[in-house]
Motif scaffolding. Sequence first.
Motif, PDB file in Angstrom:
ATOM      1  N   PHE A  91       0.880  -1.493  -0.165  1.00 16.29           N
ATOM      2  CA  PHE A  91       0.020   0.042   0.035  1.00 16.29           C
ATOM      3  C   PHE A  91       0.803   1.364  -0.041  1.00 16.29           C
ATOM      4  CE2 PHE A  91      -4.101  -2.152   0.938  1.00 16.29           C
ATOM      5  CZ  PHE A  91      -3.539  -3.211   1.608  1.00 16.29           C
ATOM      6  N   PRO A  92       0.347   2.489  -0.620  1.00 15.37           N
ATOM      7  CA  PRO A  92       0.938   3.628  -0.266  1.00 15.37           C
ATOM      8  C   PRO A  92       1.281   3.838   1.328  1.00 15.37           C
ATOM      9  CG  PRO A  92      -0.662   4.015  -1.947  1.00 15.37           C
ATOM     10  CD  PRO A  92      -0.828   2.687  -1.440  1.00 15.37           C
ATOM     11  N   VAL A  93       0.206   3.666   2.000  1.00 15.06           N
ATOM     12  CA  VAL A  93       0.334   3.753   3.519  1.00 15.06           C
ATOM     13  C   VAL A  93      -0.404   2.722   3.920  1.00 15.06           C
ATOM     14  CG1 VAL A  93       0.056   5.254   5.521  1.00 15.06           C
ATOM     15  CG2 VAL A  93       0.451   6.256   3.277  1.00 15.06           C
ATOM     16  N   THR A  94       0.158   1.784   4.700  1.00 20.96           N
ATOM     17  CA  THR A  94      -0.643   0.645   5.015  1.00 20.96           C
ATOM     18  C   THR A  94      -1.367   0.998   6.321  1.00 20.96           C
ATOM     19  OG1 THR A  94       1.332  -0.642   4.243  1.00 20.96           O
ATOM     20  CG2 THR A  94      -0.115  -1.878   5.682  1.00 20.96           C
ATOM     21  N   PRO A  95      -2.618   0.320   6.170  1.00 20.69           N
ATOM     22  CA  PRO A  95      -3.569   0.541   7.424  1.00 20.69           C
ATOM     23  C   PRO A  95      -3.005  -0.248   8.345  1.00 20.69           C
ATOM     24  CG  PRO A  95      -4.925  -0.130   5.417  1.00 20.69           C
ATOM     25  CD  PRO A  95      -3.390  -0.258   5.062  1.00 20.69           C
ATOM     26  N   GLY A  96      -3.138   0.458   9.772  1.00 19.98           N
ATOM     27  CA  GLY A  96      -2.608  -0.226  10.920  1.00 19.98           C
ATOM     28  C   GLY A  96      -3.999  -0.727  11.471  1.00 19.98           C
ATOM     29  N   VAL A  97      -3.906  -0.794  12.966  1.00 18.24           N
ATOM     30  CA  VAL A  97      -4.961  -1.365  13.629  1.00 18.24           C
ATOM     31  C   VAL A  97      -6.035  -0.691  13.614  1.00 18.24           C
ATOM     32  CG1 VAL A  97      -5.563  -1.354  16.235  1.00 18.24           C
ATOM     33  CG2 VAL A  97      -3.437  -2.168  15.798  1.00 18.24           C
ATOM     34  N   ASP A  98      -7.486  -1.188  13.331  1.00 15.60           N
ATOM     35  CA  ASP A  98      -8.751  -0.832  13.085  1.00 15.60           C
ATOM     36  C   ASP A  98      -8.531   0.146  11.989  1.00 15.60           C
ATOM     37  OD1 ASP A  98      -9.159  -0.332  16.694  1.00 15.60           O
ATOM     38  OD2 ASP A  98      -9.521  -2.219  15.430  1.00 15.60           O
ATOM     39  N   GLY A  99      -7.833  -0.140  10.866  1.00 15.44           N
ATOM     40  CA  GLY A  99      -7.639   0.666   9.688  1.00 15.44           C
ATOM     41  C   GLY A  99      -7.039   2.083   9.888  1.00 15.44           C
ATOM     42  N   ALA A 100      -6.494   2.237  10.719  1.00 17.91           N
ATOM     43  CA  ALA A 100      -6.105   3.706  10.900  1.00 17.91           C
ATOM     44  C   ALA A 100      -4.944   3.935  10.057  1.00 17.91           C
ATOM     45  CB  ALA A 100      -5.516   3.805  12.382  1.00 17.91           C
ATOM     46  N   VAL A 101      -4.564   5.129   9.288  1.00 14.51           N
ATOM     47  CA  VAL A 101      -3.761   5.234   8.325  1.00 14.51           C
ATOM     48  C   VAL A 101      -2.736   6.304   8.805  1.00 14.51           C
ATOM     49  CG1 VAL A 101      -3.424   5.649   5.881  1.00 14.51           C
ATOM     50  CG2 VAL A 101      -5.400   4.175   6.576  1.00 14.51           C
ATOM     51  N   GLY A 102      -1.811   6.107   8.727  1.00 16.67           N
ATOM     52  CA  GLY A 102      -0.472   7.182   8.652  1.00 16.67           C
ATOM     53  C   GLY A 102      -0.379   7.993   7.740  1.00 16.67           C
ATOM     54  N   ARG A 103       1.126   8.348   7.474  1.00 13.98           N
ATOM     55  CA  ARG A 103       0.879   9.384   6.297  1.00 13.98           C
ATOM     56  C   ARG A 103       2.215   8.865   5.218  1.00 13.98           C
ATOM     57  NH1 ARG A 103       3.743  14.760   8.739  1.00 13.98           N
ATOM     58  NH2 ARG A 103       5.185  13.665  10.219  1.00 13.98           N
ATOM     59  N   ARG A 104       2.876   7.802   5.872  1.00 24.88           N
ATOM     60  CA  ARG A 104       4.197   7.408   4.790  1.00 24.88           C
ATOM     61  C   ARG A 104       4.188   6.067   4.715  1.00 24.88           C
ATOM     62  NH1 ARG A 104       8.240  10.670   8.757  1.00 24.88           N
ATOM     63  NH2 ARG A 104       7.542  12.749   8.271  1.00 24.88           N
ATOM     64  N   ASN A 105       4.848   5.799   3.416  1.00 20.96           N
ATOM     65  CA  ASN A 105       4.987   4.403   2.952  1.00 20.96           C
ATOM     66  C   ASN A 105       5.933   3.605   3.725  1.00 20.96           C
ATOM     67  OD1 ASN A 105       6.784   2.948   0.553  1.00 20.96           O
ATOM     68  ND2 ASN A 105       4.536   2.549   0.547  1.00 20.96           N
ATOM     69  N   ALA A 106       5.831   2.370   3.958  1.00 23.03           N
ATOM     70  CA  ALA A 106       6.458   1.603   4.634  1.00 23.03           C
ATOM     71  C   ALA A 106       8.124   1.225   3.963  1.00 23.03           C
ATOM     72  CB  ALA A 106       5.994   0.214   5.144  1.00 23.03           C
ATOM     73  N   MET A 107       9.217   1.685   4.542  1.00 23.45           N
ATOM     74  CA  MET A 107      10.098   1.548   4.073  1.00 23.45           C
ATOM     75  C   MET A 107      10.943   0.256   3.822  1.00 23.45           C
ATOM     76  SD  MET A 107      12.682   5.016   5.105  1.00 23.45           S
ATOM     77  CE  MET A 107      13.405   5.076   3.401  1.00 23.45           C
ATOM     78  N   THR A 108      11.435  -0.155   2.723  1.00 25.07           N
ATOM     79  CA  THR A 108      11.849  -1.769   2.617  1.00 25.07           C
ATOM     80  C   THR A 108      13.071  -1.674   3.755  1.00 25.07           C
ATOM     81  OG1 THR A 108      12.878  -3.425   1.085  1.00 25.07           O
ATOM     82  CG2 THR A 108      13.594  -0.749   0.960  1.00 25.07           C
ATOM     83  N   LEU A 109      12.951  -2.942   4.092  1.00 25.08           N
ATOM     84  CA  LEU A 109      13.955  -3.260   5.301  1.00 25.08           C
ATOM     85  C   LEU A 109      15.175  -4.062   4.660  1.00 25.08           C
ATOM     86  CD1 LEU A 109      11.695  -4.204   8.223  1.00 25.08           C
ATOM     87  CD2 LEU A 109      12.792  -1.981   7.502  1.00 25.08           C
ATOM     88  N   VAL A 110      15.966  -3.564   4.376  1.00 23.83           N
ATOM     89  CA  VAL A 110      17.327  -4.327   3.525  1.00 23.83           C
ATOM     90  C   VAL A 110      18.472  -3.551   3.776  1.00 23.83           C
ATOM     91  CG1 VAL A 110      17.027  -3.020   1.327  1.00 23.83           C
ATOM     92  CG2 VAL A 110      18.076  -5.421   1.353  1.00 23.83           C
ATOM     93  N   ASN A 111      19.554  -4.611   4.152  1.00 25.86           N
ATOM     94  CA  ASN A 111      20.941  -4.082   4.483  1.00 25.86           C
ATOM     95  C   ASN A 111      21.007  -2.847   5.371  1.00 25.86           C
ATOM     96  OD1 ASN A 111      21.313  -5.781   2.700  1.00 25.86           O
ATOM     97  ND2 ASN A 111      21.995  -4.734   0.691  1.00 25.86           N
ATOM     98  N   LEU A 112      20.206  -2.871   6.665  1.00 25.94           N
ATOM     99  CA  LEU A 112      20.010  -1.860   7.472  1.00 25.94           C
ATOM    100  C   LEU A 112      21.144  -1.605   8.117  1.00 25.94           C
ATOM    101  CD1 LEU A 112      16.743  -2.763   9.095  1.00 25.94           C
ATOM    102  CD2 LEU A 112      16.757  -1.163   7.091  1.00 25.94           C
ATOM    103  N   ALA A 113      22.213  -2.431   8.458  1.00 20.86           N
ATOM    104  CA  ALA A 113      23.349  -2.117   9.063  1.00 20.86           C
ATOM    105  C   ALA A 113      24.082  -1.087   8.241  1.00 20.86           C
ATOM    106  CB  ALA A 113      24.222  -3.453   9.091  1.00 20.86           C
ATOM    107  N   TRP A 114      23.922  -1.077   7.289  1.00 20.89           N
ATOM    108  CA  TRP A 114      24.887   0.224   6.546  1.00 20.89           C
ATOM    109  C   TRP A 114      24.008   1.557   6.458  1.00 20.89           C
ATOM    110  CZ3 TRP A 114      24.961  -4.926   5.024  1.00 20.89           C
ATOM    111  CH2 TRP A 114      26.385  -5.528   4.787  1.00 20.89           C
TER     112      TRP A 114
END
Lengths: 366, 241
Positions: A91-114
Motif C-alpha cells: 500500500f502507499p500507506v498501510t492501514p494499522g490497527v482498526d484501519g488507522a492510516v498514517g502518512r508514509r510508505n513503509a520503507m523496505t528493510l534491507v541491508n539496514l546495518a549500513w
Amino acid sequence: MKVGIKGIAIVLMILVGWSCAEDPPKTAELELYVFPTINHFSSMPENAENPATKVGVALGRKLFFDPILSKNNTVSCATCHESAKAFSSSFPVTPGVDGAVGRRNAMTLVNLAWYKSFNWDGKEDHIRDQNIIPVQDPNEMALTWPEAVTRISGDDEYFAEFEEAFPEEDVSQATITKALEQFQMTLISYNSPFDKFIREEVQLSPQAIRGFEIFRTEKGDCFHCHSESNSPELFVTTRLIFTNNGLDTVSTLNEFADNGFGDVSGIQQDNGKFKIPTLRNLAFSAPYMHDGRFNTLDEVIDMYNRGPAPSPNVDEAMLADAEKRLEELGHWGLNLTPQEKSDLKAFLLSLSDEEFINNPEFQAPF
Amino acid sequence: MKKYLLLLVVIFGLFSCDDDSETTGQVTFFLNPVFNGAEVLPNEVIQTEDGRNFSMKELRVYFTDIFLINSDDQKVRVNTIDLINWPSNNTISATVPIDQYKSIEFHVGLDEATNSLNPIDFEDSNPLSADQEMHWGMIKYRFVSFIGNVDTSAVGDLQPVNLIQYHLGRDSLYSEVTINNTFNVVGALQTYPLTFEVNELFTGASGDIDIAVHRTNHSGELDMDKASIIMHNFVEALETN
C-alpha cells in the motif's frame, strides 16, 4: 524442634543440588549469528551494543511476524513490511490497527546495518530505537510499551525464549526491540543480477548495461544521490542523507504536506527533505516515494525525467544540473528517449534480488 | 677492571642515546585561499576579475606525494595521500629532517593506479574511503571538488545564491607541481601555506571560465576542456607564500 541426621542430610542434598544446578548462559557465551561474507560490500558496521546471536535472531524473527505486539492482535511488523515485498508495503500507506492510516510508505528493510539513520525523516539513529515507534503509534500497532512487555512476559514460551536470548536482562522494551533489531540485521540482500555482475558471475543484459551508463553519468544524473561505488550495499550517498528531490511544487518552505526531516531537525530549510532510499529490490517494493505516490518505476523515471519541480530548497546539485541543461541544451529535464527510459528501468530492476525475498530464513516461522 | 668496563658501558650508553628530535622538525602545510592577498572565509562574498559576486563554501583536494627538496637535490617525503577539506580539515603535517630546503614538489590528484582503487576497501578514516564520498562511478575519484555560489544576475552585485559545483577528476587531470621557495625546517613547528588567489581558478594562463554561465562541471566527456582549464589554473596559482 529436633533436627535429625536425616533432616540434615536432606538439607545438605538440597544445597548441593542447588550449587550444582547449571548456571544460565551469560550473554557472552551465546552462539553468535554468522553473517555472510560479502566481498563487494564495504565491511558491515559492528553492532557492539547488541551483537546478533542465533537465539536472539530467532526470537526477533518470531516477534516480527507476531501480531502480539499490536493492540488488538491483528497487526505485526510484517503487516507493513511484507517479506514478499522485500519488507516494504503493498500500500502507499498501510492501514494499522482498526484501519488507522498514517502518512508514509513503509520503507523496505534491507541491508539496514549500513544505514546511518532510520525512517524517512531520520528520526532514529539505531534500528532498535526505530522499532519503538510503530508499536506505540496509534496509526500502526497502537500498543503501549508497558502492555507489550506485560504480554510478552506473561507468555510462557516468549518468557523462556527471552531468558535464553537475554539471560542477564528482564523482558522489557529494550530487549524486545533488541531482539527485533537482531533479526532485522540479518535481512541482507547481495545476490541481485547486478551483484552477480559485479562479482563477474553473470553478464547483465545489453539493455541493463546501457541503463547503468545512464545511471552513472550526467545523462541520468542519478549519481548525485545514488552512488554505486561509495555505497554498493544501498546505492545511496554517504555524506548527503536527506534531500528534496524536486517532487513537489511549493512557493514557501511551509507548504509541504509533510515536512519530513524538517520536523526532526527543527530547521525550516530542511522541510520537504527525506532520506535518500536504497535502490535495491525495486522490482518488489512498489509503490515508491515517502508517501507511496508512484505505483510504477515508469512513473518514478518520468518524474526525474521532467526535472525538479520548483521549490525553495530543492537539492542544489539537481537544480544546478537542470539549469545547466536548460542553458546548454534547451531543456530542464533529462530529456531521455523512451528507449533510454526503458534502459534505465532495466538497470534499476537488475538490483532486485529474488533470493532475498525467497529466503526461508526471512519468512514467518509459524 | 670490571668497574671501569661497567663505567665505559654506561658512558657509551649515555652518548648513544641522542635525542632524535634534535635532527627532525615538524612541518605543517595548509591550504590558503586568498582574495587580493587576504584570507578568504567560507561563504564570504568576493568578486571575480570582472566584478561578479561569488563565494566559496567548500574545497576538497587530494594532495599526494609531497616532497621537500634540499640543496643536494635529496627528496624528503612529507606525505603520500591526503585529502584536504577546506575549511574544516585543512592541514597536512609531517616530521622531516632539519634542513634548509629549496623547493617543494607534489601532485594534485591521484596517480592512475590509485585512481583505480575501490573506495569500499578502505577504513572510513582513510582519505580514499567511500565515507569521504570523493568517488563516482563515472570518473573514479574526484581530485578537486569546489562548491560555492555566484550571483548570475545581469549586474552581478547581488548576494550569490546560484550554486557552483566543479568536480574535477580523471587521469588526465593528475597534475604535478613544483614550487621553488626556501623552507627552513628547524626543531620547532614550521607552518607553510599553500596559497592561491581564488580568482585565478577562473582566469589564468590555461584559460578563462565564466562562472555565471559555466557553473557545473562533473568532468563529463563534454566538459573536460573546461575541467582542464580550472584544474591547470588551480595548480598554476598555487604558491607557498
